[in-house]
Design a protein around this motif. Sequence first.
Motif, PDB file in Angstrom:
ATOM      1  N   TRP A 190      19.972  34.997 -77.112  1.00 43.12           N
ATOM      2  CA  TRP A 190      20.689  35.153 -75.618  1.00 43.12           C
ATOM      3  C   TRP A 190      21.624  33.965 -76.326  1.00 43.12           C
ATOM      4  O   TRP A 190      21.699  33.036 -76.996  1.00 43.12           O
ATOM      5  N   ALA A 191      22.753  34.263 -75.680  1.00 40.76           N
ATOM      6  CA  ALA A 191      24.385  33.780 -76.412  1.00 40.76           C
ATOM      7  C   ALA A 191      24.438  32.746 -75.051  1.00 40.76           C
ATOM      8  O   ALA A 191      24.694  33.279 -73.963  1.00 40.76           O
ATOM      9  N   THR A 192      24.275  31.419 -75.254  1.00 39.64           N
ATOM     10  CA  THR A 192      24.673  30.676 -74.177  1.00 39.64           C
ATOM     11  C   THR A 192      25.315  29.391 -74.423  1.00 39.64           C
ATOM     12  O   THR A 192      26.633  28.733 -75.445  1.00 39.64           O
ATOM     13  N   TRP A 193      25.121  27.899 -74.124  1.00 37.75           N
ATOM     14  CA  TRP A 193      26.139  27.367 -74.029  1.00 37.75           C
ATOM     15  C   TRP A 193      25.209  25.844 -73.337  1.00 37.75           C
ATOM     16  O   TRP A 193      23.974  25.750 -72.980  1.00 37.75           O
ATOM     17  N   GLU A 194      25.726  24.910 -73.789  1.00 38.78           N
ATOM     18  CA  GLU A 194      24.722  23.186 -73.337  1.00 38.78           C
ATOM     19  C   GLU A 194      24.719  23.069 -71.731  1.00 38.78           C
ATOM     20  O   GLU A 194      25.873  24.226 -70.876  1.00 38.78           O
ATOM     21  N   PRO A 195      24.136  22.727 -71.304  1.00 34.93           N
ATOM     22  CA  PRO A 195      22.990  21.618 -71.800  1.00 34.93           C
ATOM     23  C   PRO A 195      22.151  22.770 -72.127  1.00 34.93           C
ATOM     24  O   PRO A 195      20.539  22.647 -72.727  1.00 34.93           O
ATOM     25  N   TYR A 196      21.593  24.428 -71.737  1.00 31.37           N
ATOM     26  CA  TYR A 196      20.859  25.067 -72.278  1.00 31.37           C
ATOM     27  C   TYR A 196      20.500  25.105 -73.742  1.00 31.37           C
ATOM     28  O   TYR A 196      19.399  25.501 -74.529  1.00 31.37           O
ATOM     29  N   THR A 197      21.588  25.349 -74.184  1.00 28.21           N
ATOM     30  CA  THR A 197      21.553  25.026 -76.061  1.00 28.21           C
ATOM     31  C   THR A 197      20.534  24.345 -76.836  1.00 28.21           C
ATOM     32  O   THR A 197      19.786  24.383 -77.109  1.00 28.21           O
ATOM     33  N   ALA A 198      20.940  22.315 -76.611  1.00 25.57           N
ATOM     34  CA  ALA A 198      19.953  21.590 -76.806  1.00 25.57           C
ATOM     35  C   ALA A 198      18.916  21.639 -76.058  1.00 25.57           C
ATOM     36  O   ALA A 198      18.103  21.235 -76.807  1.00 25.57           O
ATOM     37  N   LEU A 199      18.503  21.906 -74.212  1.00 32.35           N
ATOM     38  CA  LEU A 199      17.578  21.874 -73.755  1.00 32.35           C
ATOM     39  C   LEU A 199      16.253  23.055 -74.875  1.00 32.35           C
ATOM     40  O   LEU A 199      15.704  22.984 -75.401  1.00 32.35           O
ATOM     41  N   ALA A 200      16.729  23.953 -75.492  1.00 27.00           N
ATOM     42  CA  ALA A 200      15.895  25.070 -76.108  1.00 27.00           C
ATOM     43  C   ALA A 200      15.414  24.833 -77.440  1.00 27.00           C
ATOM     44  O   ALA A 200      14.639  24.788 -78.666  1.00 27.00           O
ATOM     45  N   GLU A 201      16.591  24.251 -78.089  1.00 27.11           N
ATOM     46  CA  GLU A 201      16.606  23.854 -79.597  1.00 27.11           C
ATOM     47  C   GLU A 201      16.134  22.283 -79.315  1.00 27.11           C
ATOM     48  O   GLU A 201      14.211  22.195 -80.519  1.00 27.11           O
ATOM     49  N   ASN A 251      32.271   8.876 -72.930  1.00 27.46           N
ATOM     50  CA  ASN A 251      32.220   8.956 -74.798  1.00 27.46           C
ATOM     51  C   ASN A 251      31.605   7.317 -75.569  1.00 27.46           C
ATOM     52  O   ASN A 251      31.604   7.472 -76.365  1.00 27.46           O
ATOM     53  N   GLU A 252      32.074   6.394 -74.107  1.00 30.93           N
ATOM     54  CA  GLU A 252      31.970   5.428 -75.109  1.00 30.93           C
ATOM     55  C   GLU A 252      30.940   4.655 -74.685  1.00 30.93           C
ATOM     56  O   GLU A 252      30.189   3.736 -75.117  1.00 30.93           O
ATOM     57  N   HIS A 253      29.361   5.123 -73.479  1.00 29.38           N
ATOM     58  CA  HIS A 253      29.179   5.126 -72.984  1.00 29.38           C
ATOM     59  C   HIS A 253      27.889   5.754 -73.080  1.00 29.38           C
ATOM     60  O   HIS A 253      27.270   6.357 -71.584  1.00 29.38           O
ATOM     61  N   ILE A 254      27.249   6.790 -74.103  1.00 36.14           N
ATOM     62  CA  ILE A 254      26.710   7.381 -74.151  1.00 36.14           C
ATOM     63  C   ILE A 254      25.456   7.702 -73.690  1.00 36.14           C
ATOM     64  O   ILE A 254      25.047   8.588 -73.029  1.00 36.14           O
ATOM     65  N   ASP A 263      19.034  12.135 -65.201  1.00 40.04           N
ATOM     66  CA  ASP A 263      18.591  11.693 -63.570  1.00 40.04           C
ATOM     67  C   ASP A 263      19.086  13.781 -62.561  1.00 40.04           C
ATOM     68  O   ASP A 263      18.481  14.283 -61.889  1.00 40.04           O
ATOM     69  N   LEU A 264      20.202  13.790 -62.875  1.00 36.21           N
ATOM     70  CA  LEU A 264      20.924  14.837 -62.186  1.00 36.21           C
ATOM     71  C   LEU A 264      20.170  16.089 -61.766  1.00 36.21           C
ATOM     72  O   LEU A 264      20.496  16.386 -60.879  1.00 36.21           O
ATOM     73  N   ILE A 265      20.716  16.791 -62.861  1.00 34.60           N
ATOM     74  CA  ILE A 265      20.231  18.044 -63.055  1.00 34.60           C
ATOM     75  C   ILE A 265      18.891  18.276 -63.727  1.00 34.60           C
ATOM     76  O   ILE A 265      17.930  19.444 -64.237  1.00 34.60           O
ATOM     77  N   GLY A 266      17.641  16.967 -63.680  1.00 33.37           N
ATOM     78  CA  GLY A 266      16.356  17.296 -64.322  1.00 33.37           C
ATOM     79  C   GLY A 266      15.935  17.673 -65.220  1.00 33.37           C
ATOM     80  O   GLY A 266      15.122  18.659 -65.710  1.00 33.37           O
ATOM     81  N   VAL A 267      16.426  16.938 -67.151  1.00 32.02           N
ATOM     82  CA  VAL A 267      16.648  17.486 -68.096  1.00 32.02           C
ATOM     83  C   VAL A 267      16.202  16.366 -68.603  1.00 32.02           C
ATOM     84  O   VAL A 267      16.683  15.540 -68.453  1.00 32.02           O
ATOM     85  N   PRO A 268      15.759  16.188 -70.135  1.00 29.60           N
ATOM     86  CA  PRO A 268      15.272  15.402 -70.927  1.00 29.60           C
ATOM     87  C   PRO A 268      16.485  14.421 -71.144  1.00 29.60           C
ATOM     88  O   PRO A 268      17.591  14.717 -71.551  1.00 29.60           O
ATOM     89  N   LYS A 269      16.368  13.240 -71.488  1.00 30.39           N
ATOM     90  CA  LYS A 269      17.536  12.426 -71.862  1.00 30.39           C
ATOM     91  C   LYS A 269      18.334  13.034 -73.332  1.00 30.39           C
ATOM     92  O   LYS A 269      19.295  12.864 -73.350  1.00 30.39           O
ATOM     93  N   GLU A 270      17.234  12.714 -74.300  1.00 33.46           N
ATOM     94  CA  GLU A 270      17.704  13.169 -74.973  1.00 33.46           C
ATOM     95  C   GLU A 270      18.270  14.596 -74.961  1.00 33.46           C
ATOM     96  O   GLU A 270      19.025  15.101 -76.425  1.00 33.46           O
ATOM     97  N   VAL A 271      17.779  15.676 -74.099  1.00 36.34           N
ATOM     98  CA  VAL A 271      18.825  16.628 -74.657  1.00 36.34           C
ATOM     99  C   VAL A 271      20.160  16.712 -73.980  1.00 36.34           C
ATOM    100  O   VAL A 271      21.085  17.049 -73.997  1.00 36.34           O
ATOM    101  N   ALA A 272      20.323  15.464 -72.342  1.00 31.78           N
ATOM    102  CA  ALA A 272      21.725  15.399 -72.114  1.00 31.78           C
ATOM    103  C   ALA A 272      22.523  14.794 -73.487  1.00 31.78           C
ATOM    104  O   ALA A 272      23.845  14.991 -73.156  1.00 31.78           O
ATOM    105  N   LEU A 274      22.206  14.771 -76.790  1.00 33.83           N
ATOM    106  CA  LEU A 274      23.020  15.565 -77.666  1.00 33.83           C
ATOM    107  C   LEU A 274      23.384  16.308 -77.295  1.00 33.83           C
ATOM    108  O   LEU A 274      25.089  17.045 -77.664  1.00 33.83           O
ATOM    109  N   SER A 275      23.566  17.611 -75.893  1.00 34.94           N
ATOM    110  CA  SER A 275      24.711  18.332 -75.319  1.00 34.94           C
ATOM    111  C   SER A 275      25.924  17.561 -75.317  1.00 34.94           C
ATOM    112  O   SER A 275      27.010  18.504 -76.235  1.00 34.94           O
ATOM    113  N   TRP A 276      26.216  16.264 -75.194  1.00 32.54           N
ATOM    114  CA  TRP A 276      27.332  15.634 -74.967  1.00 32.54           C
ATOM    115  C   TRP A 276      27.319  14.906 -76.066  1.00 32.54           C
ATOM    116  O   TRP A 276      29.173  14.971 -76.007  1.00 32.54           O
ATOM    117  N   GLU A 277      26.792  14.292 -77.134  1.00 31.90           N
ATOM    118  CA  GLU A 277      26.961  13.837 -78.076  1.00 31.90           C
ATOM    119  C   GLU A 277      28.080  14.847 -79.028  1.00 31.90           C
ATOM    120  O   GLU A 277      29.090  14.734 -79.407  1.00 31.90           O
TER     121      GLU A 277
END
Length: 325
Positions: A190-201, A251-254, A263-272, A274-277
């Motif tokens: 699957w060729a994809t992008w964030e946050p799908y990549t972080a969620l799959a990992e 970026n300063e308040h990850i 909360d907005l898109i319904g994924v675990p916080k750690e996924v959000a 990782l995808s942002w960091e």
Amino acid sequence: MSIQLSRPSVLRLQRLLVASLISLTLSISSIAAADAPARIVLKVADQKGGMRAQLEAAGELKNLPYDIKWSEFVAAAPLLEALNAGAVDVGYAGDAPLVFSLAAGAPLKAIGVNKTDPFGTALIANSDSPLSGAASLKGKRIATGKGSIGHYLTLAALASVGLKASDVSFRFLSPVDAKTALAGNSVDVWATWEPYTALAELTGHAKIIVNGRGLSAGLSYLIAHEDAIKTKRAALQDFLQRLALAQRWSNEHIDAYSTALADLIGVPKEVAKLSWERRQGKWIPIDDNVIKTQQHTADVYAEAGIIQHKLIVSNGFDHSFPLQK
């Protein structure tokens, strides 16, 4: 000579006076409202809550001089279709999908540029797959969106090891369907992008076999319909500036941003998180290097036959929306 009114007559007269005053007040208010300029509504298309979460978490949606009507999309293709149709005024999408839309004649302009680390734009396989590296893609079934950044990354990865698009079998699917296809082994990659990549990992369902570093420029754009540029310029300029401030804040308040996105898109916080960091995004000016990089993306699509003619990408940019320091 004085006129004596009975008490019921006095009450009726008082009610008549009050009613007259109310009618006069409403008439004055109606005239004032008719003379006041209508409040602008900016129709914004978002992907997986990315812009909205930043703006909300950073407090940049306070004291807006216009209203925002949000629309949520799972990928760039349906977002750009809505933008092309004029159903929304402005949206956020990657470099490759913008090429695909402009080649089809969409009346759109990029008014802002966001640069990120492209690591999370990736080719992923099931965690137990033997695949590793671009060379292992030969003969494999690859799911992605047609014209997406995943599609572009696949072409770039193949080219990096001397392979062609004809060396693989593409399945053009939405992110939801692609995820299901990979889990069910009806595709290999699957060729994809964030946050799908972080969620799959992080859920342990998949691994990255090729990341976007060195293959993708990591450019995405704030894209507006030409009609919105003509009629809502001030709102678009303000929105772009608020986005730049919100991204800096995020970026300063990850942690705070990650909570808002989760909360907005319904994924675990750690996924959000990782995808942002690993994105490390920042808004940059539209300059010659941006145009040159975008032209390369368009040329890759033209050479692969994804678009049917050479596209001059400079026509798809509007330089009149400066980023304020």
